[in-house]
Scaffold this active site. Structure first.
Site, PDB file in Angstrom:
ATOM      1  CB  SER A 145      13.741  34.498  17.870  1.00  0.00           C
ATOM      2  OG  SER A 145      13.025  34.687  16.565  1.00  0.00           O
ATOM      3  CE1 TYR A 158      11.622  29.072  17.640  1.00  0.00           C
ATOM      4  CE2 TYR A 158      10.984  31.182  16.720  1.00  0.00           C
ATOM      5  CZ  TYR A 158      12.038  30.217  17.219  1.00  0.00           C
ATOM      6  OH  TYR A 158      13.318  30.442  17.011  1.00  0.00           O
TER       7      TYR A 158
HETATM    8  P1  NAI Z   1      19.488  23.906  14.885  1.00  0.00           P
HETATM    9  O1  NAI Z   1      18.191  23.153  14.717  1.00  0.00           O
HETATM   10  O2  NAI Z   1      20.467  23.803  13.792  1.00  0.00           O
HETATM   11  O3  NAI Z   1      20.314  24.132  16.109  1.00  0.00           O
HETATM   12  C1  NAI Z   1      19.635  23.946  17.160  1.00  0.00           C
HETATM   13  C2  NAI Z   1      20.604  22.939  18.275  1.00  0.00           C
HETATM   14  O4  NAI Z   1      19.734  22.564  19.378  1.00  0.00           O
HETATM   15  C3  NAI Z   1      20.633  21.391  17.512  1.00  0.00           C
HETATM   16  O5  NAI Z   1      21.913  21.217  17.486  1.00  0.00           O
HETATM   17  C4  NAI Z   1      19.796  20.446  18.494  1.00  0.00           C
HETATM   18  O6  NAI Z   1      20.178  19.145  18.584  1.00  0.00           O
HETATM   19  C5  NAI Z   1      19.759  21.378  19.876  1.00  0.00           C
HETATM   20  N1  NAI Z   1      18.845  21.182  20.760  1.00  0.00           N
HETATM   21  C6  NAI Z   1      17.406  20.907  20.476  1.00  0.00           C
HETATM   22  N2  NAI Z   1      16.812  20.680  21.597  1.00  0.00           N
HETATM   23  C7  NAI Z   1      17.636  20.497  22.447  1.00  0.00           C
HETATM   24  C8  NAI Z   1      17.582  20.223  24.200  1.00  0.00           C
HETATM   25  N3  NAI Z   1      16.505  19.601  24.395  1.00  0.00           N
HETATM   26  N4  NAI Z   1      18.733  20.081  24.718  1.00  0.00           N
HETATM   27  C9  NAI Z   1      19.859  20.170  24.096  1.00  0.00           C
HETATM   28  N5  NAI Z   1      20.021  20.804  22.854  1.00  0.00           N
HETATM   29  C10 NAI Z   1      18.875  20.748  21.970  1.00  0.00           C
HETATM   30  O7  NAI Z   1      18.767  25.593  14.621  1.00  0.00           O
HETATM   31  P2  NAI Z   1      19.391  26.969  14.700  1.00  0.00           P
HETATM   32  O8  NAI Z   1      18.534  27.641  13.668  1.00  0.00           O
HETATM   33  O9  NAI Z   1      20.811  27.046  14.760  1.00  0.00           O
HETATM   34  O10 NAI Z   1      18.690  27.484  16.010  1.00  0.00           O
HETATM   35  C11 NAI Z   1      19.661  27.911  17.442  1.00  0.00           C
HETATM   36  C12 NAI Z   1      18.893  28.807  17.871  1.00  0.00           C
HETATM   37  O11 NAI Z   1      18.470  29.896  17.180  1.00  0.00           O
HETATM   38  C13 NAI Z   1      17.209  28.277  18.546  1.00  0.00           C
HETATM   39  O12 NAI Z   1      17.376  28.594  19.879  1.00  0.00           O
HETATM   40  C14 NAI Z   1      16.478  28.847  17.485  1.00  0.00           C
HETATM   41  O13 NAI Z   1      15.211  29.052  17.974  1.00  0.00           O
HETATM   42  C15 NAI Z   1      17.047  30.247  17.154  1.00  0.00           C
HETATM   43  N6  NAI Z   1      16.788  31.171  16.143  1.00  0.00           N
HETATM   44  C16 NAI Z   1      17.307  30.533  14.876  1.00  0.00           C
HETATM   45  C17 NAI Z   1      16.668  31.446  13.764  1.00  0.00           C
HETATM   46  C18 NAI Z   1      16.762  30.854  12.236  1.00  0.00           C
HETATM   47  O14 NAI Z   1      16.394  31.286  11.412  1.00  0.00           O
HETATM   48  N7  NAI Z   1      17.626  29.567  12.227  1.00  0.00           N
HETATM   49  C19 NAI Z   1      16.115  32.785  13.864  1.00  0.00           C
HETATM   50  C20 NAI Z   1      15.948  33.062  15.359  1.00  0.00           C
HETATM   51  C21 NAI Z   1      16.244  32.359  16.371  1.00  0.00           C
END
Ligand code: NAI
Length: 254
Positions: A145, A158
């Site tokens: 991130s 985080y």
């Molecule tokens: P999201 O919440 O849409 O997707 C995250 C996914 O990870 C979900 O499908 C969830 O079910 C899954 N997940 C959560 N815990 C889990 C576990 N223990 N085992 C397996 N799967 C698990 O969120 P998003 O935004 O798509 O996030 C994806 C990645 O991007 C994350 O690592 C987040 O920290 C990172 N990120 C997101 C940003 C944003 O602005 N949305 C910015 C920078 C990084």
């Protein structure tokens, strides 16, 4: 359909929603054979159905990335179904609780670091083990991130976890560089996903205040992270390893 990832067997964790889902759709369109791994089984099945309906290849396996046995099972399934593992996008993550370090509980810290750092560490560890066994190299991309590059108020857990992903990426890249295994991270800026929507609804952060942090004066789209991940996973990035690539609309240039 172009062929940047033709017949590459690739695992995508957190592929049920958001960045992982959009990246899965892009990888499938580039010819990859995907294993979507997540804890959200319903949305995972929907991602797989969408890929298959478009003529792509994908399967789903329930995987909690914090559980060693489930991570090992995920890798075994990919190798069973597709005959080998060529790449992985370790993207599963949670936002945890954004609050001052004084108010943050030890349990909240543990929960965030467990998913966002240990979960990635476990995936990288067993993926590299598989690549070394196969002897044909491989490419790993993990989602850090901008919070892995700079600080964020309220993000002591985080940010620590995401900075950890960057350190883990650099260290493992050096360990396996001579084995044709590449290990990189992407550092998304503020991206419109279900995670951002949750953070917005749980805090008093406004859409306008988020946009104000982005030099391009807009939020990023999940597909825009997917484009960078496709490139890093592909052979086009054959001399790229140990990087933490910002895909952030200039957020970290400020
Ligand atoms: P999201 O919440 O849409 O997707 C995250 C996914 O990870 C979900 O499908 C969830 O079910 C899954 N997940 C959560 N815990 C889990 C576990 N223990 N085992 C397996 N799967 C698990 O969120 P998003 O935004 O798509 O996030 C994806 C990645 O991007 C994350 O690592 C987040 O920290 C990172 N990120 C997101 C940003 C944003 O602005 N949305 C910015 C920078 C990084």
């Amino acid at each position: 359909m172009s062929e940047l990832l033709k017949d590459k067997s690739i695992i995508i964790t957190g592929g049920s929603t958001g960045i992982g889902r959009a990246t899965a759709l892009r990888c499938a369109a580039e010819g990859a054979a995907l294993l979507i791994a997540d804890v959200n089984d319903e949305q995972g099945a929907a991602t797989v159905a969408e890929i298959c309906a478009a003529g792509g290849r994908a399967q789903y396996v329930h995987t909690d990335v914090t559980v060693t046995a489930e991570v090992r099972h995920m890798i075994a399934v990919a190798r069973d179904v597709y005959g080998r593992l060529d790449g992985a996008f370790n993207n599963a993550g949670i936002e945890g609780n954004f609050t001052s370090i004084v108010k943050m509980t030890e349990d909240e810290y543990d929960r965030t670091v467990n998913v966002d750092l240990k979960g990635v560490w476990l995936c990288v560890k067993y993926q590299i083990e598989a690549f070394l066994e196969q002897g044909a190299g491989g490419s790993i991309v993990s989602t850090a991130s901008v919070a892995g590059l700079v600080g964020t108020r309220g993000g002591s857990a985080y940010c620590a976890a995401k900075h950890g992903v960057v350190g883990l990426t650099k260290s493992t890249a050096l360990e396996v560089a001579r084995k044709n295994i590449r290990v990189n991270a992407v550092c998304p800026g503020i991206i419109e996903t279900p995670m951002l929507e949750r953070m917005r609804s749980e805090t008093n952060v406004t859409h306008a205040s988020l946009i104000a942090q982005e030099p391009m004066e807009r939020l990023g789209q999940a597909r825009e992270i997917g484009e960078a991940v496709v490139w890093l996973l592909s052979d086009l990035a054959s001399f790229v390893t140990g990087t933490a690539m910002p895909v952030d609309g200039g957020y970290t240039a400020l």
